[in-house]
Structures are given as C-alpha cells and as structure tokens.
Design an enzyme around this catalytic site. Structure first.
Site, PDB file in Angstrom:
ATOM      1  N   SER A 102       0.814  -1.220   0.000  1.00  0.00           N
ATOM      2  CA  SER A 102       0.000   0.000   0.000  1.00  0.00           C
ATOM      3  C   SER A 102       0.847   1.271   0.000  1.00  0.00           C
ATOM      4  CB  SER A 102      -0.964  -0.040   1.185  1.00  0.00           C
ATOM      5  OG  SER A 102      -1.942   0.961   1.077  1.00  0.00           O
ATOM      6  N   ASP A 241      -2.634   6.532  -3.458  1.00  0.00           N
ATOM      7  CA  ASP A 241      -1.460   5.911  -2.846  1.00  0.00           C
ATOM      8  C   ASP A 241      -0.969   4.775  -3.740  1.00  0.00           C
ATOM      9  OD1 ASP A 241      -3.401   4.014  -2.313  1.00  0.00           O
ATOM     10  OD2 ASP A 241      -2.687   3.581  -0.294  1.00  0.00           O
ATOM     11  N   ASP A 243      -1.170   1.600  -3.951  1.00  0.00           N
ATOM     12  CA  ASP A 243      -2.031   0.529  -4.477  1.00  0.00           C
ATOM     13  C   ASP A 243      -3.432   1.020  -4.823  1.00  0.00           C
ATOM     14  OD1 ASP A 243      -2.943   0.804  -1.855  1.00  0.00           O
ATOM     15  OD2 ASP A 243      -3.479  -1.304  -1.687  1.00  0.00           O
ATOM     16  N   ASP A 245      -5.923   2.385  -3.124  1.00  0.00           N
ATOM     17  CA  ASP A 245      -7.119   2.277  -2.274  1.00  0.00           C
ATOM     18  C   ASP A 245      -7.343   3.515  -1.411  1.00  0.00           C
ATOM     19  OD1 ASP A 245      -5.161   1.896  -0.346  1.00  0.00           O
ATOM     20  OD2 ASP A 245      -6.009   0.045   0.466  1.00  0.00           O
TER      21      ASP A 245
END
EC number: 5.4.2.10
Length: 445
Positions: A102, A241, A243, A245
């Site tokens: 992430s 960000d 990833d 999400d």
C-alpha cells in the site's frame, strides 16, 4: 485475532527478504492457500501487484505454490488493489491475491487476499490457511498441476468499471485536473479514466521504476501535487497511494482535502440526490468537524476503530453504504466492495460538476477542528501507560476543560511501541498545550 501467526488486519506484510516476506515463505503460502481454496470448487485465482520491484519475485513464488496445489493463476500485472477485488468478482475466481504494501516504502511488501465476492477472506479460511502452513508441501499429480495465464485486458476492464461509477449525464469537459499516482499501481489507469471522461489531465507520479513508489509523491505526501496544482492553475488535484485504495485531494488554492472532507462531500451529495441510505461511518481519528457538519445535515454518524477493515465491519453492522478514514480510505458500498481511490475521487468530481462548485466551496460547509497528534515511545516492560493513574488524571482534567467542544484519544500503535496522543478542539494553541501535557505524563510512566 490473537491466535493468528501470520495474518494481520490487512493480510501479511513486512520487509522484503525478512520473514515472512521471503520467496520460500510466499511459495508455501501459495501452496497452503491453494490447498484450502481448492476445497471450495473453482480452481482459478487472480493475482495483481503494485509497482514494487519485489513484486516479480513474490508473484513467481505464489504461482509455483498455487500450481503445486493444483490451482491456476491469472496475472493482471500492476493493478490497483480495488481492481483486483473487482476482477475477482467478474471472473468468478475463487480468490484474488494482491502483492502490495500500500502506502509503505518500496522495500516493504505484503500479500492480501480477497474472497470470491471481492471482500476480505473469512476468518475461518485464513485460519485454515495458517493450519496448512504447518504441513510439508506435497505436489498434486502432474496432470493436475495448475497453469499460469495473463489477463491482457485487465486495465481496460477496470477503467470501464471506474467510468461506470460516474453519472452518464455528466462530463469532466473544461476541468483541469492534476493526478498523482504515487509511481504506483494506478499509473496507467487513473489518467486514462479522467481523460476518457473529458478532463484535461496533467499526470505526475506516473513513472514507476520499482523503487520510487510512494517516494515524496501520492496520498501520503501531497506537497508535489499542491505545487503542481498552483503552477498549472488547475481546478484540483487528486493523489492516490501506491495501491490505489486511498485518495487525498487538493483544491485550486492548494489546500489539502482529506478523507473526512471527501466523505462529507459525497454524503451531502448523496443526501441531495436522495440516494443516501442511513448514515456515515468514520473512525476514532475522524475530525470532530465532520461529525458536527453531518449532524447539521441530519446524517447519522458512527465511529469505528482505526482501520478500513473496521469501517467496513461497522457499515455492514448498520446496513449503511458510506465510510471513510481521514487518511483517504473511502468505502462506497453502493459502488464497490472495498476502498477505491479513483471511484471516490470521481464522486467528488461529479458533485463539483453537478453543483457548478469548486472543490474549495464544496468543503466550506465543514469546519475542520485543529487536531494535534503526539507519538510517545514507551518501553514494553514498564507497565501499560494507558492504565497509569497519573495519565488517567491528566486526561480526565483535559477532557473536563474541553467539554463537548473537543476530544481526547489515547491509543496504542498496532505496529510499534508507541502511544498516540490525540487532542482536538477549537483553539489550536490550547489543544497543542493539552496534547503535550498528556504526552509528558505518558513519558513519565
């Protein structure tokens, strides 16, 4: 959760090369997951990753483990976490696996699983996988081994899904948008979504090289985005960000718009359109200004523990559809099953277009309270600072002074020996002094 050896609240995560993020562990994890998931019928698994260099190594290890258990893997290449959840659903795969850490630096990585319906794996399945990890790897018969394939149109499928969450009758024509993809998994998705909806797009953080993910770009560091929005005289900026999400936005004046403000805009617009079902869920860290602004609109508000997993649990418990963390995880259950930065950003853009209002003006109905956070390191063996009488006494005194115009929150970090002291109120100087007073009491333990 306490009996878990490997799975945390957000899958398995750590430093690459250190247990558990090693090739041999991940191979065995793939095998163990394959053994458990094969019991459920479908033998197809979707695997996506972000842009970290270690993703190549870890997806190969997962592929080998799954194949040994008789499961076939379909690879998406670099793909946002919410895209993998979506593709898992549409392909009717038994599970989706995301290789990502992430918003963390490139030298960390992690493994996260999605179930067939695009939500987190049930606890009993995670526990069954952990039980299999204790066994020796065995291979299915050669004729039963799994295969590997690539989903060549994964990005295009997800781009169309994102566009489908934006109202058909609206367009982004005439809007100038700077989008920052954190050199992460949305670099080939978000700019295309915005362009195809009509926006003029300036893309930054879209040149991943394997080691620059989240490095001074993206939702955790919006300084580059703020500067570019002002330089380009853009209408707004969108930061995702690594990833995809999380989303944080920037208005035309360069002001940061966080997850609390984004949820306020989306909830208010849902109310105006007659589409809001129930209330909104925030966390213990959500700004008091959000709670008061929603109350003025007559929208119920509930707080969950910090973590998008807990926001989702609270939404399901109440039967509500919208939740968010101030860090930018925004969950819109009428659109998707998990936090999705692009989809959340599009709903804010829709509110701007429909109301002919700037992002700055859309935020104006919510007054953010100053919120001061102080992290205090403590020694694990020196007793629990949260149970200390002196700390409790100082905290109670501060709470009494603030009354119903402020909040105090003390909580332990989930990953480090830190106590997080948060004080919120109308006067910044006052809450800063209060936060340091409580922090000093914690240090004295």
């Amino acid at each position: 959760m306490s009996n878990r050896k490997y799975f945390g609240t957000d899958g398995i995560r750590g430093r690459v090369g250190n247990a558990p993020i090693t090739p041999d562990f991940v191979l065995k994890l793939g095998w163990a997951a394959g053994k458990v998931l094969a019991r459920h019928g479908s033998r197809k698994i979707i695997i996506g990753k972000d842009t970290r260099i270690s993703g190549y190594m870890l997806e190969s290890a997962l592929e080998a483990g799954l194949a040994a258990a008789g499961l076939s893997a379909s690879f998406t290449g670099p793909m946002p976490t919410p895209a993998v959840a979506y593709l898992t659903r549409t392909f009717r795969a038994e599970a989706g696996i995301v290789i990502s850490a992430s918003h963390n630096p490139f030298y960390d990585n992690g493994i996260k699983f999605f179930s067939i319906d695009g939500t987190k794996l049930p606890d009993d399945v995670e526990e069954a996988i952990e039980a299999e990890m204790e066994k020796e790897i065995t291979c299915v018969d050669s004729a039963e081994l799994g295969k590997a394939s690539r989903i060549v149109d994964a990005a295009g499928r997800y781009i169309e899904f994102c566009k489908g969450t934006f109202p058909n009758e609206l367009s982004l024509n005439g809007l100038k948008v700077v989008v920052d993809c954190a050199n992460g998994a949305t670099y080939h998705i978000a700019p295309n979504v915005l362009r195809e909806l009509g926006a003029t797009v300036i893309a930054i953080g879209c040149e991943p090289n394997g080691v620059n993910i989240n490095e001074e770009v993206g939702a955790t560091d919006v300084r580059a985005l703020q500067a570019r929005v002002l330089a380009e005289k853009a209408d707004l900026g969108i930061a995702l960000d690594g990833d995809g999400d999380r989303v944080i936005m920037v208005d035309h004046e360069g002001n940061k718009v966080d997850g609390d403000q984004i949820m306020y805009i989306i909830a208010r617009e849902g109310l105006r359109q007659g589409q809001l079902r129930g209330g909104a869920v925030g966390t213990l860290m959500s700004n008091m200004g959000l709670e008061l602004a929603l109350k003025q609109l007559g929208i119920p508000f509930a707080r969950a523990k910090v973590g998008d997993r807990y926001v989702l649990e609270k939404l399901q418990e109440k039967g509500w559809r919208i939740g968010a963390e101030n860090s930018g995880h925004v969950i819109l259950l009428d659109k998707t099953t998990t936090g999705d930065g692009i989809v959340a950003g599009l709903q804010v853009l829709a509110a701007m277009v429909r109301n002919h209002m700037s992002l700055h003006d859309l935020c104006s109905g919510m007054k953010m309270f100053p919120q001061i956070l102080v992290n205090v390191r403590y020694t694990a063996g020196s007793g629990d600072p949260l149970e200390n009488e002196a700390v409790k006494a100082v905290t109670a005194d501060v709470e009494a002074t603030l009354g119903n115009r402020g909040r105090v929150l003390l909580r332990k970090s989930g990953t480090e020996p830190l106590i997080r002291v948060m004080v919120e109120g109308e006067d910044e100087a006052q809450v800063t002094a209060f936060a340091h007073r409580i922090a000093d009491a914690v240090k004295a333990v």
